[in-house]
Every structure is written in structure tokens, then in C-alpha cells.
Enzyme design. Structure first.
Site, PDB file in Angstrom:
ATOM      1  CB  THR A 259      -0.913   0.034   1.250  1.00 52.96           C
ATOM      2  OG1 THR A 259      -0.109   0.309   2.409  1.00 52.96           O
ATOM      3  CG2 THR A 259      -1.661  -1.275   1.441  1.00 52.96           C
ATOM      4  CG  ASP A 260      -0.333   4.869  -1.805  1.00 48.87           C
ATOM      5  OD1 ASP A 260      -1.374   5.527  -2.033  1.00 48.87           O
ATOM      6  OD2 ASP A 260       0.269   4.218  -2.688  1.00 48.87           O
ATOM      7  CB  CYS A 261       0.688   3.912   4.632  1.00 53.21           C
ATOM      8  SG  CYS A 261      -0.775   2.872   4.446  1.00 53.21           S
ATOM      9  CE1 TYR A 262       0.117  -0.200   7.496  1.00 54.94           C
ATOM     10  CE2 TYR A 262       2.355   0.463   8.061  1.00 54.94           C
ATOM     11  CZ  TYR A 262       1.027   0.338   8.397  1.00 54.94           C
ATOM     12  OH  TYR A 262       0.589   0.740   9.641  1.00 54.94           O
ATOM     13  N   PRO A 263       4.579   0.138   1.729  1.00 52.70           N
ATOM     14  CG  PRO A 263       6.353   1.518   1.099  1.00 52.70           C
ATOM     15  CD  PRO A 263       5.356   1.286   2.201  1.00 52.70           C
TER      16      PRO A 263
END
Lengths: 146, 402
Positions: B136-140
Site C-alpha cells: 500500500t502507499d503507507c506500507y509499500p
């Protein structure tokens, strides 16, 4: 007289052997000949006949060195394959939880419960290397080396 | 004059509490009676060590750099449940590796699984963590592979939904030919052996059969350290049939327990490879019982000869949920090494270590005597017989049509 007897006893050999004999020898009275003709004391630990009619026996033999040699020569002559019982079972006490599950699996009582402490203990002298305890132990405390 | 837990704790703090193990209590009650025992004894300690399949570890690994939200994860090749936030993982005791052949290779060795991962972590061994993520954007981060150690984890909590079964069956195999492989061990045909699984007279819930002193918040010995009960465990069944002395004859109550794995000793938390069946976690638990009154003294003083279990066939009856016990035997008979059933002498074996149970009860007694351990008042009681709570199976019905 008794001193000679003691010397004789000291010269006795005790061996646990695995005998394999082909179908054609099924009628040959092997243990009878070992005891009567070669004076060996025989304890039959295990005996079975495989589906292809090969005989397998685990025998403990006790006798003088001379009688032993005679017995082994006879076995070789009739075509019985002889091997020492090389399967050694080890009890790894540090892994044992003393749950006692192995005790009812052991046919000779080599694995037994000390009823006062409910600790399991292993008498290696009674072990015949059947290996029934190996899968029964959940904690890897029984190990077999072939 | 009944005692309270607070009074008992006051005595523990002063080093004046009289604490005995459940085994010692048997003699005390037998010799002087329950009333005198209740006046004299403050705490009775119990213990048990056996396979407890409903067990697991809840861990938090902390974040990698860059951060990763674990979608699927494996510890030493054993899948860990990652459906909890980003880096929380739950390791189930009975989980197998993806490539474990199970019992497709007869009979099935089950050498390494979730329980062994838990034991290895507690033993301080390095374990391989592998994780994948959709990113994800926060957990790339999409992939992670690293060694971890219990000392690296933020939290490592043993969280066991069902432990310390209050009694259990004695398993036999009535089939005429087939050897069967069960969680109660290898069972030979024609009832050639019988396996039991309980500490009997040392077993926690057998000594407080109506759960008067144990409940949510009870402080216990767990895995070598202090732990807590967080409620009745799954399948808690206070309605199981009971003997005249109030003790259940079959599996009844259960405890859900928790504790800090970082303080535990792998001697009391062991992976178990049950041949032909699967993997379990053997857990050591000890519950202290406050002797509040004569009734608690009487309960904690019951001996193996008055504690019973029912012999159940595991070849046909158990798998088909047929309730047809074959015989009733006492734990004294079971521990003697053989029982008599219908004229047949059957050798017995335990799956629960009485020697370890004794050690645990003694260890807990030592903690209490040295003032290192105080008892707690349960915050919520366990459902008892009056609750009507019982244990039933699935009533199968067609799924809902949408």
C-alpha cells in the site's frame, strides 16, 4: 573344580544376532541344532516369516567361544545369513517429558515407569531394538541408530 | 469462619501462609478431616503437563524499513495467521508447513509445525520469518525474509483458547484388525492398550470441580512463569455427567490462559509430534486453589482412587459421535499400569506427565511460600452447572441462498 567352572563361565560369549534364512530352510530345525548339537543357550527375541517365506529371527545366544564357533560354522554351512543386532535404541532423557506413552508400547519392559516418582526410565539391557517406541514418543526422546 | 483470598494474601506477604500441593492435601484431609484441613491449610497447588491442542502465540514483530503490511506470513515454513493489522501474527499450535505430507505418507510423522515454532521461540532460537504483501502507499514493501528472535519481538504472548481440560476419556480401539492413530496416541486393535490423559489428583479443575475459586483473572503458573486465566475455554461444559463427589466423569470444564512467552521456559512448553495424527503443544499449567472453607478442603483432598474416567472406543464410536462408554475406571487403576475391562486386562499409558505435574505444583508452592506469588480474586466466575451451558456439535443445514 568350581574355579574351573568360573573360568569356563568367564569364557562365555553372549551375542544378539539377526538370522535370515531362505524358504528352502523352513524345515531345518535351526534353533534345535544350535541348542542340542552346539550347546548354545538360545533366547528367541523375535521370529517372523515374510510373505515370500523368508525366515527372520532375532536370537540371543550364550555359550562358550568354542561352541559359538561351531554354531556359526553350522549356520554358514546351511546358508543362514547372520548379522549382529546393530539397531541401537537410545533414550534421550533431556527430551523426555515422562508422559509414559512409550511404556505400553515396549514389549520387553525396557521402557518402564518408576511408579513412586512416575518417572520413565530405560533399561538398555532389556531392549531388543524393535523400534515400536520411536513413533509413539511425541517429544523426540527415542532415537534408533541402524 | 470462611477465609477470603485477601486474608490468604496477607499471610503470604508475611511468609505465614500454609501452602501444600494437591497430593499432600490428600493425606491431610484423610488424617484430620476436611474441617481441620480447612482451618490449617491456606492454599493448595495443582499442576498438569500434557498436549493442549488449542494453543497459540500472538506476536508483534515490529515494522521493517520500508514498512510492510503482512498479508501472508510463514515462520520456519509454517504459516502464521496474518489477518491482524500489519505486523501482528498468530501462530497456531497445530498448523503444518505447506509442504508437510501429513498422513499421505503413512502413518505421518508430523515432525515440525506451529507448536515447534512456539517452542523454538521460547527457547531463544532464531526463527525465519517470510512475509508477502500486496503493498500500500503507507506500507509499500511487498516481500520480507529475515531471521527473528523472541528478544526482537515487541510482544510474544501465549494465548491458549482451551487448556487444562477438566478430565478426559480413556481411549481404546475396539476394531478387530486395524491399528488406529489418534490424538490419544497409537491404539492397538482388540483393546490391546488404553491411553489416558490427565494428572488426576494433581489436575487443576479436578480439584475445584465446580469452579468456585477459578475464573477470569486467576493468576496461575503457565509455561514456567506467571500467567492468567482469561475465561472459560472453548468447549467448556459444566453440564458433563458427574460422580457423587461432584467431579466430572468426562471432559467438562476448560480454561483459556495467557502469559508472556519472553518469561517462559521451553521445558514447560513443548512441541509434540503425534504420529499419524498431527501436531500439538504440550503446556505446563499450575493453578493455586485458596482453601476458603471446608468444601474446598474436601474437594482438594480427593485422591486418584476416587477420580474416574470413562473408557471410550476411538475406532468407531468417537469419530461418529456415538456416546457409548465401555467402562468406568479410576485414576488409581489407570496409573497402576493396567485396567480390567470386561474380563480383559489392558495395559495403560499416560499422555499427560504426572512427574511434570508434580514439579509444577511444587514450584508454584515454592513461589507462594517465598511470598513471590499472591492469589487473585476472579473478576468473572466460570459458568457452572446452574448456567446450563453445554457442549454440542454442528447442526448441519443447507447454506443460505442469496
Amino acid at each position: 573344580m568350581s574355579e574351573n567352572k568360573t573360568k569356563e563361565k568367564r569364557a562365555e560369549r553372549t551375542e544378539t544376532l539377526v538370522l535370515t534364512f531362505p524358504a528352502r530352510l523352513v524345515r531345518e530345525p535351526i534353533t534345535w541344532r544350535l541348542t542340542r548339537e552346539h550347546n548354545l543357550r538360545v533366547s528367541i527375541m523375535r521370529a517372523s516369516i515374510s510373505p515370500d517365506e523368508q525366515g527372520h529371527m532375532v536370537l540371543e545366544l550364550v555359550g562358550s567361544a568354542e561352541d559359538f564357533d561351531g554354531g556359526m560354522a553350522y549356520l554358514k554351512e546351511v546358508g543362514v545369513n547372520v548379522e549382529p543386532l546393530a539397531r541401537e535404541v537410545h533414550w534421550l532423557a533431556e527430551h523426555c517429558t515422562h508422559c509414559t506413552a512409550c511404556v505400553s508400547a515396549c514389549p520387553t519392559g525396557a521402557l518402564y515407569v518408576e511408579r513412586e516418582t512416575m518417572d520413565v526410565d530405560f533399561d538398555a539391557a532389556k531392549c531388543i531394538g524393535c523400534g515400536l517406541c520411536i513413533p509413539v514418543c511425541c517429544y523426540g526422546a527415542m532415537e534408533i541408530k541402524v | 469462619m470462611p477465609k477470603t483470598i485477601e486474608e490468604i494474601n496477607e499471610k503470604i506477604r508475611k511468609g505465614k501462609a500454609v501452602c501444600v500441593t494437591a497430593e499432600e492435601m490428600i493425606g491431610i484431609v484423610k488424617d484430620g478431616g476436611a474441617k481441620a484441613a480447612a482451618a490449617k491449610v491456606d492454599v493448595v497447588t495443582t499442576g498438569t503437563f500434557g498436549p493442549m491442542c488449542s494453543s497459540g502465540a500472538l506476536i508483534n514483530t515490529g515494522h521493517s524499513t520500508p514498512k510492510c503490511k503482512f498479508q501472508k506470513a510463514w515462520l520456519n515454513g509454517v504459516p502464521a495467521y496474518a489477518g491482524l493489522a500489519a505486523v501482528d501474527l498468530f501462530i497456531g499450535a497445530t498448523e503444518l508447513s505447506d509442504d508437510d505430507p501429513a498422513n499421505t505418507v503413512f502413518p505421518g510423522r508430523f515432525e515440525y509445525g506451529g507448536a515447534h515454532v512456539i517452542e523454538d521461540l521460547i527457547a531463544g532460537k532464531d526463527v525465519e520469518l517470510r512475509a508477502v504483501s500486496y503493498g500500500t502507499d503507507c506500507y509499500p514493501r511487498r516481500e520480507l525474509r529475515t531471521a527473528i528472535n523472541i528478544s526482537d519481538l515487541n510482544q510474544a504472548t501465549l494465548l491458549n483458547p482451551r487448556n487444562a481440560y477438566q478430565n478426559y476419556s480413556v481411549a481404546v480401539n475396539r476394531d478387530s484388525k486395524r491399528v488406529i492413530y489418534t490424538y490419544m496416541g497409537v491404539l492397538q486393535p482388540r483393546m490391546a492398550n488404553a491411553n489416558y490423559c490427565s494428572a488426576g489428583q494433581l489436575s487443576p479443575l479436578l480439584k475445584d470441580p465446580h469452579y468456585r475459586t477459578v475464573g477470569l483473572g486467576t493468576r496461575i503458573f503457565l509455561g514456567g512463569t506467571v500467567g492468567y486465566v482469561w475465561g472459560p475455554g472453548t468447549q467448556h461444559n459444566p453440564s458433563a455427567p458427574r460422580a457423587d463427589n461432584g467431579v466430572p466423569l468426562t471432559g467438562a470444564g476448560t480454561l483459556a490462559v495467557m502469559g508472556d512467552m519472553k518469561q517462559m521456559d521451553a521445558k514447560y512448553v513443548r512441541g509434540a509430534s503425534i504420529v499419524g495424527y498431527g501436531i500439538s503443544l504440550a503446556v505446563g499449567i499450575g493453578v493455586p486453589i485458596p482453601i476458603l472453607d471446608e468444601d474446598m478442603a474436601r474437594c482438594t483432598g480427593v485422591a486418584d482412587e476416587d477420580l474416574y474416567a470413562l473408557v471410550v472406543d476411538y475406532s468407531t464410536d468417537y469419530p461418529n459421535a456415538v456416546n457409548a462408554p465401555i467402562a468406568k475406571v479410576s485414576y488409581a487403576e489407570l496409573k497402576s499400569g493396567e485396567i480390567e475391562v470386561d474380563g480383559q486386562t489392558i495395559p495403560t499409558a499416560g499422555l499427560s506427565s504426572y512427574a511434570r505435574a508434580r514439579e509444577i505444583a511444587e514450584t508454584l508452592k515454592g513461589w507462594i511460600e517465598r511470598g513471590e506469588f499472591e492469589l487473585t480474586q476472579p473478576v468473572e466466575a466460570m459458568p457452572g452447572v446452574d448456567s446450563g451451558m453445554a457442549f454440542h456439535g454442528i447442526h448441519e443445514r443447507p447454506p443460505v441462498q442469496s
